[in-house]
Design an enzyme around this catalytic site. Structure first.
Site, PDB file in Angstrom:
ATOM      1  CB  SER A 128      18.928 -26.826 -17.664  1.00 27.56           C
ATOM      2  OG  SER A 128      19.582 -25.895 -16.826  1.00 27.56           O
ATOM      3  N   GLY A 129      18.164 -23.832 -18.095  1.00 24.48           N
ATOM      4  CA  GLY A 129      18.616 -22.526 -18.588  1.00 24.48           C
ATOM      5  C   GLY A 129      17.659 -21.423 -18.207  1.00 24.48           C
ATOM      6  CE  LYS A 183      16.755 -29.048 -15.835  1.00 24.99           C
ATOM      7  NZ  LYS A 183      15.991 -28.692 -14.728  1.00 24.99           N
ATOM      8  CG  HIS A 186      21.773 -29.535 -14.886  1.00 19.32           C
ATOM      9  ND1 HIS A 186      20.865 -28.699 -14.255  1.00 19.32           N
ATOM     10  CD2 HIS A 186      22.547 -28.733 -15.637  1.00 19.32           C
ATOM     11  CE1 HIS A 186      21.094 -27.454 -14.616  1.00 19.32           C
ATOM     12  NE2 HIS A 186      22.103 -27.434 -15.462  1.00 19.32           N
ATOM     13  CG  ASN A 187      18.003 -29.187 -11.609  1.00 25.30           C
ATOM     14  OD1 ASN A 187      18.472 -29.069 -12.739  1.00 25.30           O
ATOM     15  ND2 ASN A 187      16.804 -28.769 -11.311  1.00 25.30           N
ATOM     16  CD  GLU A 190      20.807 -25.048 -10.868  1.00 20.96           C
ATOM     17  OE1 GLU A 190      20.627 -25.576 -11.980  1.00 20.96           O
ATOM     18  OE2 GLU A 190      19.901 -24.468 -10.248  1.00 20.96           O
ATOM     19  NE  ARG A 287      20.322 -24.805  -2.335  1.00 19.19           N
ATOM     20  CZ  ARG A 287      19.863 -24.515  -3.530  1.00 19.19           C
ATOM     21  NH1 ARG A 287      18.562 -24.405  -3.739  1.00 19.19           N
ATOM     22  NH2 ARG A 287      20.674 -24.328  -4.548  1.00 19.19           N
TER      23      ARG A 287
HETATM   24  P1  NBP Z   1       4.744 -23.539 -14.130  1.00 22.53           P
HETATM   25  O1  NBP Z   1       5.520 -24.658 -13.529  1.00 22.53           O
HETATM   26  O2  NBP Z   1       4.422 -22.370 -13.315  1.00 22.53           O
HETATM   27  O3  NBP Z   1       3.377 -24.133 -14.752  1.00 22.53           O
HETATM   28  C1  NBP Z   1       2.474 -23.296 -15.382  1.00 22.53           C
HETATM   29  C2  NBP Z   1       1.659 -24.046 -16.400  1.00 22.53           C
HETATM   30  O4  NBP Z   1       1.049 -25.183 -15.788  1.00 22.53           O
HETATM   31  C3  NBP Z   1       0.527 -23.181 -16.942  1.00 22.53           C
HETATM   32  O5  NBP Z   1       0.336 -23.506 -18.282  1.00 22.53           O
HETATM   33  C4  NBP Z   1      -0.645 -23.621 -16.092  1.00 22.53           C
HETATM   34  O6  NBP Z   1      -1.902 -23.397 -16.711  1.00 22.53           O
HETATM   35  C5  NBP Z   1      -0.372 -25.094 -16.007  1.00 22.53           C
HETATM   36  N1  NBP Z   1      -1.148 -25.725 -14.949  1.00 22.53           N
HETATM   37  C6  NBP Z   1      -1.025 -25.635 -13.618  1.00 22.53           C
HETATM   38 BR1  NBP Z   1       0.198 -24.629 -12.742  1.00 22.53          BR
HETATM   39  N2  NBP Z   1      -1.934 -26.367 -12.951  1.00 22.53           N
HETATM   40  C7  NBP Z   1      -2.657 -26.936 -13.915  1.00 22.53           C
HETATM   41  C8  NBP Z   1      -3.738 -27.847 -13.861  1.00 22.53           C
HETATM   42  N3  NBP Z   1      -4.224 -28.298 -12.711  1.00 22.53           N
HETATM   43  N4  NBP Z   1      -4.255 -28.255 -15.032  1.00 22.53           N
HETATM   44  C9  NBP Z   1      -3.763 -27.807 -16.190  1.00 22.53           C
HETATM   45  N5  NBP Z   1      -2.740 -26.955 -16.302  1.00 22.53           N
HETATM   46  C10 NBP Z   1      -2.185 -26.532 -15.172  1.00 22.53           C
HETATM   47  O7  NBP Z   1       5.475 -23.031 -15.483  1.00 22.53           O
HETATM   48  P2  NBP Z   1       7.000 -22.783 -15.835  1.00 22.53           P
HETATM   49  O8  NBP Z   1       7.733 -22.064 -14.758  1.00 22.53           O
HETATM   50  O9  NBP Z   1       6.994 -22.237 -17.214  1.00 22.53           O
HETATM   51  O10 NBP Z   1       7.618 -24.261 -15.878  1.00 22.53           O
HETATM   52  C11 NBP Z   1       7.108 -25.269 -16.731  1.00 22.53           C
HETATM   53  C12 NBP Z   1       7.861 -26.562 -16.448  1.00 22.53           C
HETATM   54  O11 NBP Z   1       9.260 -26.351 -16.729  1.00 22.53           O
HETATM   55  C13 NBP Z   1       7.810 -26.992 -14.990  1.00 22.53           C
HETATM   56  O12 NBP Z   1       7.827 -28.386 -14.903  1.00 22.53           O
HETATM   57  C14 NBP Z   1       9.079 -26.439 -14.402  1.00 22.53           C
HETATM   58  O13 NBP Z   1       9.501 -27.149 -13.260  1.00 22.53           O
HETATM   59  C15 NBP Z   1      10.032 -26.616 -15.571  1.00 22.53           C
HETATM   60  N6  NBP Z   1      11.184 -25.701 -15.575  1.00 22.53           N
HETATM   61  C16 NBP Z   1      11.060 -24.408 -15.170  1.00 22.53           C
HETATM   62  C17 NBP Z   1      12.144 -23.562 -15.204  1.00 22.53           C
HETATM   63  C18 NBP Z   1      12.029 -22.124 -14.773  1.00 22.53           C
HETATM   64  O14 NBP Z   1      13.085 -21.450 -14.722  1.00 22.53           O
HETATM   65  N7  NBP Z   1      10.848 -21.620 -14.507  1.00 22.53           N
HETATM   66  C19 NBP Z   1      13.393 -24.036 -15.665  1.00 22.53           C
HETATM   67  C20 NBP Z   1      13.487 -25.359 -16.099  1.00 22.53           C
HETATM   68  C21 NBP Z   1      12.368 -26.183 -16.043  1.00 22.53           C
HETATM   69  P3  NBP Z   1      -2.787 -22.121 -16.288  1.00 22.53           P
HETATM   70  O15 NBP Z   1      -2.154 -20.951 -16.964  1.00 22.53           O
HETATM   71  O16 NBP Z   1      -4.117 -22.457 -16.802  1.00 22.53           O
HETATM   72  O17 NBP Z   1      -2.710 -22.028 -14.789  1.00 22.53           O
END
Ligand code: NBP
Length: 482
Positions: A128-129, A183, A186-187, A190, A287
């Site tokens: 988280s963060g 986690k 936590h959400n 939130e 929501r």
């Molecule tokens: P995303 O959740 O947007 O995922 C992007 C990644 O997933 C890229 O590497 C993409 O590859 C890959 N991907 C996808 Br989409 N579809 C795919 C597929 N069919 N096969 C292989 N790879 C695939 O990224 P993020 O926002 O960095 O979050 C990553 C994780 O962390 C998620 O589970 C998210 O819920 C969690 N999270 C996010 C946050 C936040 O603030 N964003 C906070 C806490 C946790 P590509 O580039 O080839 O499309």
């Protein structure tokens, strides 16, 4: 020299975690399905670092020190399973796969068991963060197969947020999906914190008729009290934030809330476990209600609904509102910890509740001073069933009670929706009522369905049925379903 850890997924979370690991002296191998993003990363944000690129899973595995540690930072769901399936034949016994995404905890339990059978170690770690946390210190909640923790611990504890006294906001949570469960809660918390702050803003704006500078000054002052938290801090910035035209941005934002599902999961689990997690669940419903914008507009016109002003001394009301917010927040966390305790007991996770509070103390969205007191409460009494029974929190609840009732009563009187503030008060009133009208419920159930009841004048566990109408028989519902 080979890499200490591999990270798959170069979107916002993956890239920032990798840079954070690099800053902390770890050699990271970076891979992404779309491999052009590996080059873009190496030429961009990762330029001049020790980060290595990989262009296939074979290449990634080849470049890692054993036992290999491969962290997935990809979209939760099927994508995680696809990567696990593709990695499994490439890895050796004892290698570790970490899923750092927002996975649903039963998936993590399943993955841990499947991989354990194949000699591989699975860790499901909630992170988280957001972007900034990932880059400079997130809260990390690892669970799964404890065999992997000694190898992962130095990396995770180095990159995680630290409390003021230097403790890492990352420690082992428990087996199976425990990390992702914590986690998820936590959400959910939130959602509750955000809802409560939104209700306070609504009360100030529509009830007390305050302008944005006044609301900002109030929230800034609140943030120096027990309400000191990241969400209060950003809300105080948001409420006074102006665009290039000098207009308040907040008032230009459509009042329909989005959600990605973790609050909903928390509510569903609470229903499954029979835990009265009312505030978080009300926040999810709030929501959902907000999203029905057009229907609300029609109904508002139909009922000519208007929120009346709050009369009286503004300063007195603001202090009452602050106390209402604080008391409701305590109830939200108390309910969240009830849910965590229930899961821990049902799944035999043996969770340390004080430690859970510590993990959230820094780095994550619900970080707050308050979590230090929650940790103290569970350290003093690890078996604490209700956070509000701890002396520190009980004193606050008692001190806030009168103000809280006054604010909730006023919201009802003036027609201002307050699902968070009011449901928390209703919970506490129910929880502290020794005899509830559930005797009437039991009588009704027995009347129409012969569901039986226990008696006040007999030991627990003995069940009785009354032939209420004189027409029913003696058969009770354990032997038939009506
Ligand atoms: P995303 O959740 O947007 O995922 C992007 C990644 O997933 C890229 O590497 C993409 O590859 C890959 N991907 C996808 Br989409 N579809 C795919 C597929 N069919 N096969 C292989 N790879 C695939 O990224 P993020 O926002 O960095 O979050 C990553 C994780 O962390 C998620 O589970 C998210 O819920 C969690 N999270 C996010 C946050 C936040 O603030 N964003 C906070 C806490 C946790 P590509 O580039 O080839 O499309």
């Amino acid at each position: 020299m080979k890499g200490d850890i591999g990270v798959i997924g170069l979107a916002v979370m993956g890239q920032n975690l990798i840079l954070n690991m690099n800053d902390n002296g770890f050699k990271v191998v970076a891979y992404n399905r779309t491999t052009s993003k590996v080059d873009e990363f190496l030429e961009g944000a990762a330029k001049g670092t020790n980060i290595i690129g990989a262009y296939s899973l074979e290449d990634l595995v080849e470049k890692l020190e054993k036992p290999r540690k491969v962290m997935l930072m990809v979209r939760a769901g099927d994508v995680v399973d696809q990567f696990i399936d593709a990695l499994t034949p490439l890895l050796d016994e004892g290698d570790i796969i970490i899923d750092g995404g927002n996975s649903n905890y039963p998936d993590s339990t399943r993955r841990m068991k499947d991989l354990e059978e194949k000699g591989l170690v699975f860790i499901g770690a909630g992170v988280s963060g957001g972007e900034e946390g990932a880059r400079f210190g997130p809260s990390i909640m690892p669970g799964g197969n404890p065999a992997g923790w000694p190898a992962v611990k130095p990396i995770f504890q180095a990159i995680s947020a630290k409390t003021d006294s230097g403790e890492a906001c990352c420690d082992w949570v428990g087996r199976e999906g425990a990390g992702h469960f914590v986690k998820m809660v936590h959400n959910g918390i939130e959602y509750g914190d955000m809802q409560l702050i939104s209700e306070a803003y609504h009360f100030m704006k529509e009830g007390l008729g305050m302008n944005h500078d006044e609301m900002q000054a109030t929230m800034t002052a609140w943030n120096k009290t027990e309400l000191d938290s990241y969400l209060m801090e950003i809300s105080s910035e948001i409420v006074g934030y102006r665009d290039e035209d000098g207009d308040i941005v907040l008032e230009k934002i459509l009042d329909t809330a989005g959600q990605k599902g973790t609050g909903k999961w928390t509510g569903i689990n609470a229903l499954d476990f029979g835990i009265p997690l009312t505030l978080i669940t009300e926040s999810v419903f709030a929501r959902a209600l907000s999203a029905r914008k057009e229907e609300r507009e029609e109904a508002a016109a139909l009922f000519q609904h208007k929120i009346g002003p709050v009369e009286g001394d503004r300063e007195v009301w603001l202090e009452a509102l602050r106390k209402a917010l604080l008391a409701a927040k305590i109830i939200s966390y108390a309910q969240g910890f009830m849910l965590i305790r229930e899961a821990s007991e049902q799944y035999n996770w043996d969770l340390n509740y004080g430690n859970v509070a510590l993990l959230w103390r820094g780095g994550c969205i619900i970080r707050s001073a308050f979590l230090g007191n929650i940790r103290d409460a569970y350290e003093a009494n690890p078996d604490l069933k209700f956070l509000g029974s701890d002396e520190y929190f009980k004193n606050i609840l008692e001190d806030c009670m009168g103000s809280w009732r006054k604010v909730v009563a006023k919201t009802f009187e003036i027609g201002l929706p307050s699902p968070g503030l009011s449901s928390a008060l209703t919970f506490l009133d129910g929880y502290t009522t020794a005899r509830l009208p559930a005797n009437m419920l039991q009588a009704q159930r027995d009347y129409f369905g012969a569901h039986t009841y226990e008696r006040t004048d007999r030991p627990r566990g003995e069940f009785f049925h009354t032939n209420w109408t004189g027409k029913g028989g003696d058969t009770v519902s354990t032997t038939y379903n009506s």
